[in-house]
Design a protein around this motif. Structure first.
Motif, PDB file in Angstrom:
ATOM      1  N   VAL B  38      37.712  26.576  -2.576  1.00 46.64           N
ATOM      2  CA  VAL B  38      36.301  27.154  -1.914  1.00 46.64           C
ATOM      3  C   VAL B  38      37.131  28.362  -1.771  1.00 46.64           C
ATOM      4  CG1 VAL B  38      35.677  25.221  -0.032  1.00 46.64           C
ATOM      5  CG2 VAL B  38      38.219  26.067   0.244  1.00 46.64           C
ATOM      6  N   ARG B  39      36.758  29.309  -0.681  1.00 47.29           N
ATOM      7  CA  ARG B  39      37.851  30.817  -0.931  1.00 47.29           C
ATOM      8  C   ARG B  39      38.810  30.867   0.610  1.00 47.29           C
ATOM      9  NH1 ARG B  39      32.983  34.908  -1.265  1.00 47.29           N
ATOM     10  NH2 ARG B  39      32.592  34.190  -3.301  1.00 47.29           N
ATOM     11  N   LEU B  64      32.519  35.620   4.850  1.00 45.47           N
ATOM     12  CA  LEU B  64      32.836  35.454   3.323  1.00 45.47           C
ATOM     13  C   LEU B  64      33.224  34.314   2.431  1.00 45.47           C
ATOM     14  CD1 LEU B  64      34.494  39.148   3.610  1.00 45.47           C
ATOM     15  CD2 LEU B  64      32.525  39.139   3.749  1.00 45.47           C
ATOM     16  N   GLN B  65      33.210  33.047   3.202  1.00 46.39           N
ATOM     17  CA  GLN B  65      34.054  31.997   2.197  1.00 46.39           C
ATOM     18  C   GLN B  65      32.269  31.925   1.338  1.00 46.39           C
ATOM     19  OE1 GLN B  65      34.937  29.527   0.521  1.00 46.39           O
ATOM     20  NE2 GLN B  65      36.651  29.241   2.685  1.00 46.39           N
ATOM     21  N   ARG B  66      32.345  31.087   0.136  1.00 49.94           N
ATOM     22  CA  ARG B  66      31.248  30.637  -1.088  1.00 49.94           C
ATOM     23  C   ARG B  66      29.729  29.362  -0.252  1.00 49.94           C
ATOM     24  NH1 ARG B  66      33.111  27.098  -5.798  1.00 49.94           N
ATOM     25  NH2 ARG B  66      31.047  28.197  -6.614  1.00 49.94           N
ATOM     26  N   ALA B  67      29.155  30.412  -0.798  1.00 50.93           N
ATOM     27  CA  ALA B  67      27.255  29.334   0.446  1.00 50.93           C
ATOM     28  C   ALA B  67      27.445  30.252   1.799  1.00 50.93           C
ATOM     29  CB  ALA B  67      27.767  27.902   0.310  1.00 50.93           C
ATOM     30  N   GLY B  68      28.876  31.663   2.094  1.00 52.27           N
ATOM     31  CA  GLY B  68      28.543  32.453   3.375  1.00 52.27           C
ATOM     32  C   GLY B  68      28.392  31.760   4.280  1.00 52.27           C
ATOM     33  N   SER B  69      29.625  30.389   4.875  1.00 52.72           N
ATOM     34  CA  SER B  69      30.586  29.490   6.393  1.00 52.72           C
ATOM     35  C   SER B  69      31.133  28.804   6.192  1.00 52.72           C
ATOM     36  CB  SER B  69      28.565  29.098   7.361  1.00 52.72           C
ATOM     37  OG  SER B  69      28.569  27.535   6.257  1.00 52.72           O
ATOM     38  N   GLN B 175      37.201  21.327   7.247  1.00 52.11           N
ATOM     39  CA  GLN B 175      37.119  22.059   8.120  1.00 52.11           C
ATOM     40  C   GLN B 175      38.484  22.905   9.005  1.00 52.11           C
ATOM     41  OE1 GLN B 175      34.328  22.452   7.099  1.00 52.11           O
ATOM     42  NE2 GLN B 175      33.036  21.802   8.654  1.00 52.11           N
ATOM     43  N   ALA B 176      39.501  21.234   8.790  1.00 53.46           N
ATOM     44  CA  ALA B 176      40.481  21.789   9.484  1.00 53.46           C
ATOM     45  C   ALA B 176      41.277  22.746   8.378  1.00 53.46           C
ATOM     46  CB  ALA B 176      41.117  20.302   9.410  1.00 53.46           C
ATOM     47  N   THR B 177      41.042  23.195   7.409  1.00 55.90           N
ATOM     48  CA  THR B 177      41.722  24.354   6.055  1.00 55.90           C
ATOM     49  C   THR B 177      41.827  25.864   6.384  1.00 55.90           C
ATOM     50  OG1 THR B 177      39.699  24.128   4.589  1.00 55.90           O
ATOM     51  CG2 THR B 177      41.911  22.625   4.002  1.00 55.90           C
TER      52      THR B 177
END
Lengths: 351, 351
Positions: B38-39, B64-69, B175-177
């Protein structure tokens, strides 16, 4: 059939544009002068765009520049040059677009008055933006036909300092900082021979970028991108003279809907630029959609022309040389000032 | 009057959500596992937003995360946990939104099959996006009412591994990341006591962020933001029990149009979250416009809820404490998957 040349834009309160003004270009001074005033915009990278284009693609995101476009660079530089010379006259722009907003911002920040002449038909949101920066927007009774006269009269009557949107050595010097930043950002990524795509309207941005890259990244190649309907620059390069279109071009790329290059810009373009390619309105729409959906960036149509050129020919035919692989391409996204309705109607329903 | 509880979402092919699953949460493992997949999204800053909000404001740009969320984080983590356990079953999602796209991307990249159940009424562009990643989208005959049954039957018949969009320890750990990245990015900017605004739908994102910040930036305060019409989380905190809304909430923030928090999410939220504030649809529209016009970012309505909460109360009334000045606020922009038409109609004409 070649068209008769149109009367030159007036340079009220200033000397006429001429070859001599090239000597006023000072890139290094501009760079120092506007540092901290304008944003160092990111050089973004999208793996999706790489895969789609068959090249490594970088996006110079001038849509994230202050006031929403690269124009802030030239406007700040020109305004500051005046202050250095002790000239505290109010600034005057003729612009229904990004230059007006940029000059309004620069003036406000530097404590100068600003007046922007905009045709009554200008987008209300652009008028509101100019006024939002505290500038006076003059629209009443202003038409496409009389706007240069109105501007010249205001300069005269009110003693204002006219700043041309592109045909001005200080504006060009300011826009050149896009090129310096690019050179640094590319070098730090190990890129020495990029192909740099730059939108062409009046020619101020590409003139500056050409000069800066010649100095800072001499192995870079630069390619101009114009709208098909407004290919005055392309024709000029082909014919070896500054061609004027017979009428304002109709194109979604409103920031590049110029009838001809600036005179000083043409001097620099003729000397340093090899080629200008064109993109159609549907290609621009596709690029806006790509930038929207994959990069989540709001880019105005003019600002998306470079990506349009890239996407339209993934094999590289139109751009030349990309097909050899390993190419590093930079698309300058020149601005992001547009309304949701404008992009929605341009992009259309997608599924 | 309290509403009768609705039947629990099925966890086909998996154990039912229960208190015991909290023990499967492993933040550090998730962090290592999805690194490079992930970005690391930027923490953007806007001086204009600072001035407008009367605080220093940071934007965590998960649009701007991969796959848009942000959903890519949990999806990759859950998919990779399965692979580590030797489970190569195809993945199954019930989602008309971002989780489906994220799981389709993760599956494609990890060489797994993916099936996404989407109501026939789902946006065609979202169906196309899921299929674009190579996943199977099942829409025919799927309604809001039967979709859980369809999903359960598919898991059973085809032997697929169901991954819940939020009520899953591996999803929450992924998601915690967002929280870990935020902590690092804030610390490098000298910010130790931020107020972090996080959108709340089913609760997966805020659960993860709470756990990560407790560990990595213990002086951070976290505040949830929900749509007014979908304030199940706010009611739950107020009443000390997991409240279910009587019907799916009608709101532009479709990613937060949940009827209740996930069971595991609620355990974590009850324990660690102080407060959830709500925003109206017009406030969300204003935030989308702000992000569009000033930041040139495409942010979907759900992703703009945190900025809506900030802009709605510049004095800090709703958020509490901001008026004391010197506040550092983070708005998590959770996603950017929306169509031009959707934003244009939400934002309306502006001038």
């Amino acid at each position: 059939m070649p068209q008769p040349p149109l009367p030159a834009l007036p340079y009220p309160g200033s000397v006429p544009a001429s070859a001599s003004r090239a000597s006023e270009i000072d890139l290094e001074a501009a760079r120092r002068r506007i540092e901290g005033r304008v944003r160092r915009t990111p050089l973004a990278h999208s793996r999706l765009l790489d895969a789609r284009a068959g090249a490594r693609v970088w996006l110079k995101a001038e849509n994230l520049q202050r006031a929403g476009s690269f124009k802030a660079r030239g406007a700040f530089n020109a305004a500051l040059v005046g202050l250095e010379q002790g000239d505290r006259r109010g600034l005057l722009a003729l612009s229904s677009g990004n230059h007006g907003q940029a000059l309004a911002l620069a003036a406000a920040e530097l404590g100068l008055a600003a007046t922007v002449v905009m045709p009554a038909s200008a987008s209300p949101v652009k008028v509101a933006a100019v006024r939002g920066y505290g500038a006076e927007a003059i629209t009443e009774g202003v038409t496409q036909e009389n706007r240069e006269q109105v501007t010249a009269r205001l300069a005269e009557e009110r003693g204002l300092r006219f700043i041309h949107p592109h045909d001005d050595p200080h504006v060009i010097s300011g826009q050149a900082t896009v090129g310096f930043e690019l050179a640094e950002q590319l070098e730090s990524r190990g890129v020495a021979e990029p192909l740099v795509l730059v939108p062409v309207g009046g020619g101020g941005l590409i003139s500056g970028v050409l000069l800066a890259l010649l100095r800072a990244l001499p192995r870079a190649r630069v390619l101009g991108v114009e709208p098909e309907a407004g290919n005055d620059g392309q024709l000029s390069l082909q014919q070896g003279r500054r061609v004027s279109l017979p009428a304002p071009p109709q194109t979604v790329a409103d920031g590049a809907a110029t009838m001809r290059l600036g005179e000083l810009c043409w001097e620099l373009i003729r000397e340093h630029l090899e080629r200008i390619v064109t993109v159609s309105d549907p290609e621009v729409a596709e690029a806006c959609w790509w930038l929207w959906s994959r990069c989540k960036l709001v880019v105005e149509p003019t600002g998306a022309m470079t990506v349009a050129a890239l996407l339209a020919e993934p094999g590289g035919g139109r751009l030349g040389g990309l097909e050899r692989g390993g190419a590093e391409v930079v698309c300058v996204l020149s601005g992001g000032n547009c309304l949701p309705q404008q992009l929605a109607s341009l992009i259309g329903p997608r599924a």
